[in-house]
Design an enzyme around this catalytic site. Structure first.
Site, mmCIF file in Angstrom:
data_model
loop_
_atom_site.group_PDB
_atom_site.id
_atom_site.type_symbol
_atom_site.label_atom_id
_atom_site.label_comp_id
_atom_site.label_asym_id
_atom_site.label_seq_id
_atom_site.Cartn_x
_atom_site.Cartn_y
_atom_site.Cartn_z
ATOM 1 C CE1 TYR A 13 33.228 8.520 -7.497
ATOM 2 C CE2 TYR A 13 34.393 10.995 -7.345
ATOM 3 C CZ TYR A 13 33.643 9.913 -7.828
ATOM 4 O OH TYR A 13 33.727 10.792 -9.424
ATOM 5 C CG HIS A 59 27.908 8.898 -9.483
ATOM 6 N ND1 HIS A 59 28.654 9.545 -8.149
ATOM 7 C CD2 HIS A 59 28.705 8.767 -10.975
ATOM 8 C CE1 HIS A 59 30.048 8.788 -8.859
ATOM 9 N NE2 HIS A 59 29.966 8.396 -10.029
HETATM 10 N N1 LIG Z 1 31.078 11.223 -13.016
HETATM 11 C C1 LIG Z 1 31.167 9.586 -13.332
HETATM 12 O O1 LIG Z 1 30.576 8.213 -13.331
HETATM 13 C C2 LIG Z 1 32.770 8.935 -12.992
HETATM 14 C C3 LIG Z 1 33.846 9.919 -12.927
HETATM 15 N N2 LIG Z 1 34.904 10.103 -12.658
HETATM 16 C C4 LIG Z 1 35.896 11.275 -12.054
HETATM 17 O O2 LIG Z 1 36.200 11.941 -12.842
HETATM 18 C C5 LIG Z 1 37.992 11.912 -12.025
HETATM 19 C C6 LIG Z 1 38.609 11.286 -13.403
HETATM 20 O O3 LIG Z 1 38.906 9.496 -13.571
HETATM 21 P P1 LIG Z 1 39.772 9.068 -13.715
HETATM 22 O O4 LIG Z 1 38.713 7.434 -14.240
HETATM 23 O O5 LIG Z 1 40.343 9.116 -12.253
HETATM 24 O O6 LIG Z 1 40.838 8.995 -14.996
HETATM 25 P P2 LIG Z 1 41.888 9.492 -15.725
HETATM 26 O O7 LIG Z 1 41.650 10.320 -17.120
HETATM 27 O O8 LIG Z 1 42.093 10.858 -14.792
HETATM 28 O O9 LIG Z 1 42.958 8.725 -15.312
HETATM 29 C C7 LIG Z 1 44.329 8.112 -14.251
HETATM 30 C C8 LIG Z 1 45.701 7.922 -14.182
HETATM 31 O O10 LIG Z 1 46.053 8.982 -15.301
HETATM 32 C C9 LIG Z 1 47.164 8.817 -14.617
HETATM 33 N N3 LIG Z 1 47.586 10.007 -14.743
HETATM 34 C C10 LIG Z 1 47.413 11.545 -13.849
HETATM 35 N N4 LIG Z 1 48.110 12.326 -14.932
HETATM 36 C C11 LIG Z 1 48.849 11.499 -15.838
HETATM 37 C C12 LIG Z 1 50.062 12.477 -16.043
HETATM 38 N N5 LIG Z 1 50.212 13.861 -16.486
HETATM 39 N N6 LIG Z 1 50.952 11.315 -17.002
HETATM 40 C C13 LIG Z 1 50.874 9.994 -16.726
HETATM 41 N N7 LIG Z 1 49.888 9.700 -15.918
HETATM 42 C C14 LIG Z 1 48.626 10.534 -15.224
HETATM 43 C C15 LIG Z 1 46.423 8.831 -13.234
HETATM 44 O O11 LIG Z 1 48.072 8.245 -12.182
HETATM 45 P P3 LIG Z 1 48.674 8.789 -10.892
HETATM 46 O O12 LIG Z 1 47.211 8.393 -10.042
HETATM 47 O O13 LIG Z 1 49.516 6.943 -10.753
HETATM 48 O O14 LIG Z 1 48.790 9.698 -10.792
HETATM 49 C C16 LIG Z 1 44.969 7.658 -12.566
HETATM 50 O O15 LIG Z 1 46.721 6.369 -13.165
HETATM 51 C C17 LIG Z 1 37.718 10.942 -11.215
HETATM 52 O O16 LIG Z 1 39.053 11.079 -10.098
HETATM 53 C C18 LIG Z 1 36.510 11.592 -11.024
HETATM 54 O O17 LIG Z 1 36.369 12.307 -10.309
HETATM 55 C C19 LIG Z 1 35.286 9.265 -12.722
HETATM 56 C C20 LIG Z 1 35.197 8.207 -12.917
HETATM 57 C C21 LIG Z 1 33.619 7.933 -13.214
HETATM 58 O O1 LIG Z 2 34.068 7.369 -9.966
HETATM 59 C C1 LIG Z 2 33.145 7.317 -10.694
HETATM 60 O O2 LIG Z 2 32.717 8.461 -10.490
HETATM 61 C C2 LIG Z 2 32.760 5.583 -10.835
HETATM 62 O O3 LIG Z 2 31.065 6.274 -10.715
HETATM 63 C C3 LIG Z 2 33.287 4.217 -11.012
HETATM 64 O O4 LIG Z 2 33.717 4.105 -10.075
HETATM 65 C C4 LIG Z 2 33.000 4.544 -12.129
HETATM 66 O O5 LIG Z 2 31.626 3.092 -12.052
HETATM 67 C C5 LIG Z 2 33.408 2.971 -13.179
HETATM 68 O O6 LIG Z 2 34.804 3.487 -13.283
HETATM 69 C C6 LIG Z 2 33.056 1.906 -13.565
HETATM 70 O O7 LIG Z 2 33.533 1.143 -13.986
#
Ligand SMILES: NC(=O)C1=CN([C@@H]2O[C@H](COP(=O)(O)OP(=O)(O)OC[C@H]3O[C@@H](n4cnc5c(N)ncnc54)[C@H](OP(=O)(O)O)[C@@H]3O)[C@@H](O)[C@H]2O)C=CC1
Ligand SMILES: O=C(O)C(=O)[C@@H](O)[C@H](O)C(=O)CO
Length: 277
Positions: A51, A109
Site C-alpha cells: 500500500y 499477502h
Molecule cells: N489482503 C488483501 O488482499 C486485501 C486487503 N484489503 C484490506 O481491506 C480493506 C477494506 O477493503 P476495501 O477493498 O477497501 O473495501 P471496503 O469494503 O472497505 O469498501 C470501501 C468502500 O466503501 C465505502 N464506504 C466505507 N464506509 C462506508 C459507509 N459507511 N457507507 C457507504 N460507503 C462506505 C468507501 O467509500 P469512501 O472511502 O469514499 O468513504 C469505499 O469506497 C482495505 O482498505 C485493505 O486494508 C483490501 C483488498 C485486498
Molecule cells: O488491497 C490489497 O491488499 C490488495 O491486494 C488489492 O490490491 C487486491 O489485489 C485487489 O483488489 C485485486 O483486485
C-alpha cells in the site's frame, strides 16, 4: 447476544473485531483518518508494504500518543518479498516505516503459487514470530490447498486468513476450511464494493427495518457470521458509523436474507491467479 469486540487469535494475542482498512489511503488524508479513527476508539490498523502507506500509518500511531500495547497493527509481505532472506528484510523495512519494534500480525499477502515460495516464506514468518518481531502470523487469500501445504510442511497453521468476503462474495469454501483448521477469517472488502452491495434492495430493506445504515447492516452480518472486518473509508463521518455495530442485533430472518445474496464466483478475485506483487 452482542458480539465480542476482541477475539483471541493466538496464545495471549487478542485482536479487535473491527479495524481500519487503509488501501488507497496515504499522506495527509491517512493521517487525518487515523487521527479521527484512533480518537473514537478504533484500535486496529490494517496496512501492507504494497500500500506504500506504512510511513503515514506509523506517524499517525505515534502522534496518537497511545501506549504500544493498546493498539494492533497488521502488515503484509508482498509478492516480490517472498522467500527466506527477502521476508525478514521486508519486515525490517516495514517496522522502520511504522516506527515500531514489532507488529501484532504479519500476513503473507497473496500465495502466488506459481512462484512456489509461500512455504519458505511461512517458515520465515514462524522464525520472525519466535524472535518477537510479530506477535501472531497469518496469511491472506490462501485457499484450502495452500493452507494444507503449510500445515503439512511446517506443522504450524496460520492464526488468521484475511480473505475477500461480504454477503455478495462469501467465499464459503475458504471460510469453512478456515473454521475446520481453527483459523480466524478476517474479511477484506467487507462492504462489497465490487458488487455494489450497499445499493442492493435486500440490504436497504433490512437497514430500514432495523433503522441502521446499509453499511452497518453488512458489517453486523459479518460479526454474526464470525468474521472480523477492516472497512476502509476516506470519509471521516463514516468512521463512527462503521464502528457502531455493537449492542444491537439482526434477527435470524435478516441474517438469512443477507446469506442468500451470495453470487458465487461473480465479483470474486481468484486468489491463485492474482498477481499482486
Ligand atoms: N489482503 C488483501 O488482499 C486485501 C486487503 N484489503 C484490506 O481491506 C480493506 C477494506 O477493503 P476495501 O477493498 O477497501 O473495501 P471496503 O469494503 O472497505 O469498501 C470501501 C468502500 O466503501 C465505502 N464506504 C466505507 N464506509 C462506508 C459507509 N459507511 N457507507 C457507504 N460507503 C462506505 C468507501 O467509500 P469512501 O472511502 O469514499 O468513504 C469505499 O469506497 C482495505 O482498505 C485493505 O486494508 C483490501 C483488498 C485486498
Ligand atoms: O488491497 C490489497 O491488499 C490488495 O491486494 C488489492 O490490491 C487486491 O489485489 C485487489 O483488489 C485485486 O483486485
Amino acid at each position: 447476544m452482542a458480539p465480542a469486540q476482541q477475539l483471541d487469535i493466538a496464545d495471549g494475542v487478542s485482536m479487535p473485531t473491527v479495524g481500519v482498512g487503509t488501501w488507497r489511503l496515504d499522506g495527509a488524508l491517512l493521517l487525518s483518518i487515523l487521527d479521527r479513527a484512533l480518537g473514537i476508539g478504533y484500535r486496529l490498523v490494517d496496512t501492507a508494504s504494497y500500500y506504500r502507506n506504512e510511513s503515514a500509518a506509523g506517524a499517525a500511531l505515534k502522534a496518537s500518543g497511545l501506549a504500544r500495547n493498546s493498539f494492533f497493527v497488521t502488515t503484509k509481505i508482498r509478492g516480490y518479498d517472498q522467500g527466506r532472506e527477502c521476508t525478514a528484510r521486508a519486515l525490517g523495512h516495514s517496522l522502520r516505516r511504522l516506527r515500531l519494534d514489532h507488529v501484532d500480525l504479519l500476513l503473507i499477502h497473496w500465495p502466488l503459487p506459481m512462484r512456489d515460495l509461500y512455504v519458505a516464506t511461512w517458515e520465515e514468518l514462524i522464525a520472525l514470530r519466535d524472535r518477537g518481531l510479530t506477535r501472531a502470523i497469518g496469511v491472506s487469500n490462501f485457499e484450502p490447498v495452500h493452507i494444507e501445504r503449510l500445515v503439512a510442511e511446517t506443522g504450524v497453521a496460520p492464526a488468521v486468513n484475511q480473505i475477500q468476503c461480504n454477503p455478495a462474495v462469501q467465499n464459503n469454501a475458504m471460510r469453512q476450511h478456515n473454521r475446520i483448521r481453527k483459523i480466524h477469517s478476517q474479511a477484506w472488502e467487507p462492504l462489497g464494493n465490487r458488487s455494489r452491495l450497499l445499493e442492493h434492495q435486500v440490504v436497504r430493506a433490512v437497514a430500514e427495518e432495523v433503522r441502521r445504515t446499509p453499511a452497518q447492516v453488512v458489517l453486523r452480518w459479518h460479526l454474526a457470521r464470525h468474521n472480523s472486518v477492516i472497512p476502509k473509508t476516506a470519509t471521516p463521518q463514516r468512521l463512527a458509523e462503521n464502528l457502531d455495530i455493537f449492542g444491537w442485533d439482526l434477527d435470524d430472518d435478516h441474517l438469512h436474507r443477507l446469506d442468500r445474496l451470495d453470487q458465487g464466483a461473480e465479483g470474486r478475485v481468484d486468489p491463485a491467479i492474482n498477481l499482486v506483487e
